[in-house]
Design an enzyme around this catalytic site. Structure first.
Site, PDB file in Angstrom:
ATOM      1  CB  SER A  51      -0.960  -0.054   1.190  1.00 39.99           C
ATOM      2  OG  SER A  51      -2.114   0.663   0.882  1.00 39.99           O
TER       3      SER A  51
ATOM      4  CG  HIS B 283      -5.673  -2.654   0.590  1.00 35.87           C
ATOM      5  ND1 HIS B 283      -4.966  -2.248  -0.513  1.00 35.87           N
ATOM      6  CD2 HIS B 283      -5.165  -1.965   1.641  1.00 35.87           C
ATOM      7  CE1 HIS B 283      -4.073  -1.346  -0.129  1.00 35.87           C
ATOM      8  NE2 HIS B 283      -4.163  -1.169   1.169  1.00 35.87           N
TER       9      HIS B 283
END
Ligand code: GCU
Length: 405
Positions: free
Chosen positions: A245, A386
């Site tokens: 990320s 994610h």
């Protein structure tokens, strides 16, 4: 400026509404002509693209401190039931004028090794103690005032993301440091950041205009690599840098600036990382630059809602890794990070890799969830959310076996 609610309402998740745009080419020179060979890329165009990213996105590079020393804080030769040696090392930075800053590395070395081993290095979000299931790991992350992740109950919470035992069994060392140690991740983190080594007032407007948190985190990764160079158990010429990320954005920038990283891994890095900004799919420049003003230089924010005018896109950032191995990973449900935009930046970076004779994937080859493309430019689309999981690691370890061994 629009309110956060208005910005979020305007986020596009519809492929049919992605604007048409001309893909900018990293090979296009200032005079409009095209770079023709690898030598021209390396000697002329690459430095120009790198400079552009410093000026427009991640800020200026920082030098090494006047003095770095590496202090062994602990050594456990019997970690993970004898699988590894666990070391904790303080990276101590000093300037001739007396300014100091430090960060703590957690390093695992496989005990089965008979020669220096390749390594996976990545920054962690919450502190070293959160990455490992071993209860004795020192708690780090205190440089972020009010950090909620310092408690005993946080130990090992993200060990799945790190997979230390599996990485060690495959013959790699694994290292991490907490990103807050280099720049506490909030808009007022400047004063406690490593920029304090170089500036008397690290939170002054002049410094903010020239530097960014992502830039300082990437600098931290290079200093961690300096430390691995001093570690006899590690072959520092064979180090993969990885990040998830915002730390995937950071890994790409670290790889762009520091050619010592042999393999560069971007896990779900999204907007301002691997994703193409001009697609305006999921998170966009307006949101990211207003919610995280310390991540980018202010000139990047000027392209908010004007992405079409960007003279570059994130495919340039992927190109800066050439001819080293790079892997871009997406998760199918992570629409905020725009999986297709992440995939495409790898495809569009292909023209630079081709100058080096590499076979690259094309924009038409986007795999279905579960699929992967492996080469000097690799991509995979994991089914799910994610995160950085064992499935992601399986691909990274395979690439390690191919490019680091
Ligand atoms: C937020 C941010 C992303 C970032 C992510 C993360 O969602 O908008 O750009 O990648 O945090 O770092 O987890």
């Amino acid at each position: 400026m629009r309110s956060r609610e208005e910005m979020l309402q305007a986020v596009n998740y519809d492929e049919a509404k992605v604007p048409q745009f001309v893909v900018p080419s990293p090979l296009q020179k200032a005079d409009g002509s095209t770079v023709r060979n690898a030598a021209e890329w390396v000697n002329f165009q690459r430095p120009r693209v790198l400079e552009m990213f410093r000026r427009e996105v991640y800020g200026e590079s920082l030098p090494r401190p006047d003095r770095c020393s590496f202090q062994l804080l602990s050594c456990q030769p019997d970690a993970y039931l004898g699988l590894a040696t666990r070391k904790e090392i303080r990276l101590q930075f000093e300037m001739v004028d007396g300014k100091t800053h430090s960060a703590e590395m957690l390093l695992y070395l496989p005990n089965q090794a008979t020669a220096p081993v390749p390594a996976f290095l990545g920054l962690c979000f919450k502190g070293n103690h959160v990455t490992s299931s071993e209860k004795e790991v020192r708690i780090t992350g205190q440089n972020y005032p009010g950090n909620q992740d310092l408690g005993e109950d946080k130990r090992g919470l993200q060990a799945e993301r790190w997979q230390f035992p599996e990485v060690l069994k495959r013959g790699y060392a694994a290292a991490t440091l907490c990103y807050h140690d280099f720049f506490p991740d909030h808009a007022n983190g400047w004063q406690r950041s490593a920029l304090s080594l170089f500036y008397a007032q690290p939170d002054s407007p002049a410094v903010r205009a020239r530097h960014t948190a992502i830039g300082v985190w990437a600098w931290g990764l290079s200093r961690a690599l300096d430390c691995l160079e001093a570690e006899p158990g590690v072959d520092a010429r064979r180090v993969a840098v990885h990040g998830h990320s915002r730390l995937g954005k950071t890994a790409l920038w670290a790889g762009a600036q520091d050619p010592r990283f042999r393999l560069v891994i971007s896990n779900d890095s999204g907007c301002g990382g691997a994703a193409m900004s001009k697609r305006c799919f999921g998170e966009n420049l307006e949101i990211i630059t207003s919610v995280f003003p310390h991540w980018f230089v202010t000139s990047f924010a000027q392209y908010a809602r004007r992405e079409a005018e960007l003279p570059f896109d994130q495919n340039f950032l992927v190109s800066l890794q050439a001819p080293r191995a790079v892997c871009i990973a997406s998760a199918s449900e992570d629409l905020w990070a725009d999986p297709r935009g992440e995939f495409l930046s790898g495809a569009y970076a292909g023209e630079v890799y081709r100058l080096f004779g590499a076979e690259v994937y094309s924009p038409a080859q986007m795999p279905a969830p579960g699929g992967r493309l492996s080469g000097l430019v690799s991509y995979h689309l994991r089914a799910g959310k994610h995160d950085q999981t064992w499935e992601d690691w399986q691909h990274y370890l395979e690439l390690g076996d191919r490019f680091l061994k």
